[in-house]
Design a protein around this motif. Structure first.
Motif, mmCIF file in Angstrom:
data_model
loop_
_atom_site.group_PDB
_atom_site.id
_atom_site.type_symbol
_atom_site.label_atom_id
_atom_site.label_comp_id
_atom_site.label_asym_id
_atom_site.label_seq_id
_atom_site.Cartn_x
_atom_site.Cartn_y
_atom_site.Cartn_z
ATOM 1 N N ASN A 1 -2.859 -19.083 -8.807
ATOM 2 C CA ASN A 1 -3.323 -20.330 -8.207
ATOM 3 C C ASN A 1 -2.447 -20.871 -7.332
ATOM 4 O O ASN A 1 -1.237 -21.206 -7.557
ATOM 5 N N THR A 2 -2.934 -21.034 -5.666
ATOM 6 C CA THR A 2 -2.226 -21.856 -4.925
ATOM 7 C C THR A 2 -2.534 -23.174 -4.899
ATOM 8 O O THR A 2 -3.755 -23.780 -5.489
ATOM 9 N N PRO A 3 -1.701 -24.162 -4.541
ATOM 10 C CA PRO A 3 -2.068 -25.545 -4.262
ATOM 11 C C PRO A 3 -3.194 -25.854 -3.379
ATOM 12 O O PRO A 3 -3.584 -25.106 -2.648
ATOM 13 N N ASN B 1 -1.672 -10.438 -4.228
ATOM 14 C CA ASN B 1 -1.737 -11.442 -5.193
ATOM 15 C C ASN B 1 -0.185 -11.600 -5.585
ATOM 16 O O ASN B 1 0.319 -12.795 -5.973
ATOM 17 N N ALA B 2 0.535 -10.500 -5.955
ATOM 18 C CA ALA B 2 1.935 -10.554 -6.331
ATOM 19 C C ALA B 2 2.694 -11.164 -5.047
ATOM 20 O O ALA B 2 3.682 -11.868 -5.408
ATOM 21 N N ASP B 3 2.508 -10.979 -3.922
ATOM 22 C CA ASP B 3 3.147 -11.353 -2.843
ATOM 23 C C ASP B 3 3.139 -12.956 -2.809
ATOM 24 O O ASP B 3 4.186 -13.347 -2.480
ATOM 25 N N LEU B 4 2.084 -13.443 -2.917
ATOM 26 C CA LEU B 4 1.548 -15.172 -3.152
ATOM 27 C C LEU B 4 2.933 -15.530 -4.214
ATOM 28 O O LEU B 4 3.475 -16.617 -4.146
ATOM 29 N N VAL B 5 2.957 -15.010 -5.342
ATOM 30 C CA VAL B 5 3.806 -15.386 -6.469
ATOM 31 C C VAL B 5 5.425 -15.257 -6.137
ATOM 32 O O VAL B 5 5.987 -16.061 -6.355
ATOM 33 N N LEU B 6 5.821 -14.065 -5.580
ATOM 34 C CA LEU B 6 7.187 -13.843 -5.178
ATOM 35 C C LEU B 6 7.503 -14.700 -4.333
ATOM 36 O O LEU B 6 8.742 -14.895 -4.183
ATOM 37 N N ASN B 7 6.522 -15.153 -3.299
ATOM 38 C CA ASN B 7 7.327 -15.732 -2.140
ATOM 39 C C ASN B 7 6.872 -17.411 -2.288
ATOM 40 O O ASN B 7 7.123 -18.260 -1.431
ATOM 41 N N GLY B 8 6.508 -17.718 -3.659
ATOM 42 C CA GLY B 8 6.558 -19.226 -3.977
ATOM 43 C C GLY B 8 5.199 -19.763 -3.208
ATOM 44 O O GLY B 8 5.188 -21.128 -3.085
ATOM 45 N N TYR B 9 3.948 -19.144 -3.026
ATOM 46 C CA TYR B 9 2.996 -19.723 -2.591
ATOM 47 C C TYR B 9 1.952 -20.024 -3.587
ATOM 48 O O TYR B 9 0.964 -20.588 -3.300
ATOM 49 N N ALA B 10 2.170 -19.366 -4.793
ATOM 50 C CA ALA B 10 1.184 -19.476 -5.928
ATOM 51 C C ALA B 10 2.197 -19.500 -7.158
ATOM 52 O O ALA B 10 3.045 -18.945 -7.267
ATOM 53 N N GLU B 11 1.326 -20.056 -8.243
ATOM 54 C CA GLU B 11 1.778 -19.895 -9.500
ATOM 55 C C GLU B 11 0.812 -18.774 -10.434
ATOM 56 O O GLU B 11 -0.230 -18.830 -10.085
ATOM 57 N N LYS C 1 -1.114 -26.429 2.248
ATOM 58 C CA LYS C 1 -1.312 -26.424 3.649
ATOM 59 C C LYS C 1 -0.542 -24.686 3.974
ATOM 60 O O LYS C 1 -0.918 -23.806 4.589
ATOM 61 N N GLU C 2 0.638 -24.965 3.541
ATOM 62 C CA GLU C 2 1.676 -24.098 3.631
ATOM 63 C C GLU C 2 0.951 -22.597 3.000
ATOM 64 O O GLU C 2 1.122 -21.356 3.616
ATOM 65 N N ALA C 3 0.415 -22.757 1.808
ATOM 66 C CA ALA C 3 -0.113 -21.323 1.069
ATOM 67 C C ALA C 3 -1.310 -21.045 2.002
ATOM 68 O O ALA C 3 -1.446 -19.796 2.261
ATOM 69 N N SER C 4 -2.120 -21.880 2.491
ATOM 70 C CA SER C 4 -3.312 -21.479 3.059
ATOM 71 C C SER C 4 -2.796 -20.743 4.437
ATOM 72 O O SER C 4 -3.647 -19.850 4.571
#
Length: 359
Positions: free
Chosen positions: A161-163, A228-238, A174-177
């Motif tokens: 889940n991204t912000p 999906n894992a990349d987003l979590v590892l780089n702090g863009y998603a929980e 916005k950073e996550a997007s």
């Protein structure tokens, strides 16, 4: 006088002999000189001036001798030209053979590369088929965890889940997007289904792989090849687990804890990140109570005493139920719960429609 004549005659003979060797014309001159010498030594001769005859013969010899080098030069030039032509033809032939050999080697190399590429593609396709992966082109990024495909389908990433950055804005949304746009827009990727096909918004629920893994349950490959894992590892998603799509939930939680320890991305805003996820703290149990005056005792206690000795008793309401995430909640309530249900928690109601953990 006679000695001088003999000497001159000898010199003339030697000279003419040397010149005569060169060309046939010089031989004719030599004969004329010899005839002139013969007439010189004859007492009676029909030639009054044999010396002129000798002079003419010598000139013929000289002329023939001088012509000889020119002929030899022409012959040598001709031979040189022929040799050069032969050498050039040989060089051209060697060059042609070299070019043909090089072209053949390049063709063989190209065929080998094409064969190797075809085998690699075949191997990749076999792996994709084994893992149930679908090759697609992403044409648009909706937000950090939702994308649109060339065929018009919308895909919601499983387990993360991204912000928010569309209907409402959360910190780091916005950073996550922007990150998802940079990594995925216009790219060919591979989709993998877990269990669910779509969510209630008719979005396909999928995992996105940037490359086809050799083992889709290998942690290192999940870290490096799954978006999906990349987003979590780089702090863009929980991590955000929804039953029954739980195959990678443990990995996502592990990766999120690593990112939180480092204060990466959305975790820099606090230990709870900036949006809802599996690492949110548990909510405290709440018991609803109501104050009601206890009735007077039969011993005749005064009304003032009765009013001053009231106690709180539990109201006729259900005790609040707590579930850490929707995975746990759906084990008891498969279709989720409404807002007036004791198991309802606002953190499980992401879309704020007063229904938590709905499918």
């Amino acid at each position: 006088m006679n000695g001088l004549r003999v000497t001159m005659a000898a010199v003339a003979i030697i000279f003419t002999l040397r010149m005569a060797i060169i060309t046939p014309v010089a031989w004719v001159g030599l004969l004329i000189v010899g005839f002139g010498l013969y007439q010189t030594f004859q007492k009676r001769t029909s030639f009054r001036k044999p010396r002129w005859l000798m002079t003419i013969g010598i000139l013929v010899v000289i002329t023939g001798g001088c012509a000889a080098p020119s002929d030899q030069v022409d012959k040598a030039a001709s031979e040189n030209a022929e040799n050069e032509a032969d050498q050039q033809a040989k060089a051209d032939e060697e060059k042609k053979a070299s070019e043909e050999k090089k072209a053949k080697e390049e063709e063989e190399k190209k065929l080998a590369e094409e064969k190797e590429k075809a085998e690699a593609e075949k191997e990749q396709q076999e792996l994709a088929d084994t893992f149930g992966m679908e090759e697609v082109l992403i044409t648009r990024v909706v937000d950090g965890d939702t994308v649109e495909l060339k065929d018009g389908r919308k895909v919601r990433l499983i387990g993360v889940n991204t912000p928010e950055s569309t209907t409402r804005t959360e910190e780091y949304g916005k950073e996550a997007s922007n990150y998802t746009t940079e990594k995925l827009e216009g790219k060919t990727v591979w989709l993998q289904k877990d269990v669910s096909e779509t969510d209630r918004y008719n979005r396909s629920l999928r995992l996105i792989w940037l490359e086809i893994p050799k083992d889709d349950m290998d942690e290192e490959e999940i870290r490096t090849k799954m978006f999906n894992a990349d987003l979590v590892l780089n702090g863009y998603a929980e991590p955000s687990t929804y039953n029954p799509d739980v195959t990678y939930s443990d990995y996502f939680v592990k990766f999120a804890r690593e990112a939180r320890e480092k204060g990466t991305g959305l975790w820099a805003y606090g230990e709870n990140g900036t949006t809802k996820g599996d690492l949110d703290p548990k909510e405290e149990k709440k018991t609803t109570t109501a104050s009601t005056p206890k009735s007077s005792s039969s011993t005749g206690a005064s009304s003032s005493n009765a009013s001053s000795t009231t106690t709180e008793e539990p109201a006729a309401t259900q005790e609040q139920e707590y579930y850490q995430n929707c995975t746990e909640l759906r084990k008891v309530y498969p279709n989720g719960v409404p807002s007036d249900h004791p198991a309802y928690a606002s953190k499980h109601d992401r879309d704020k429609d007063d229904w938590a953990c709905e499918r």
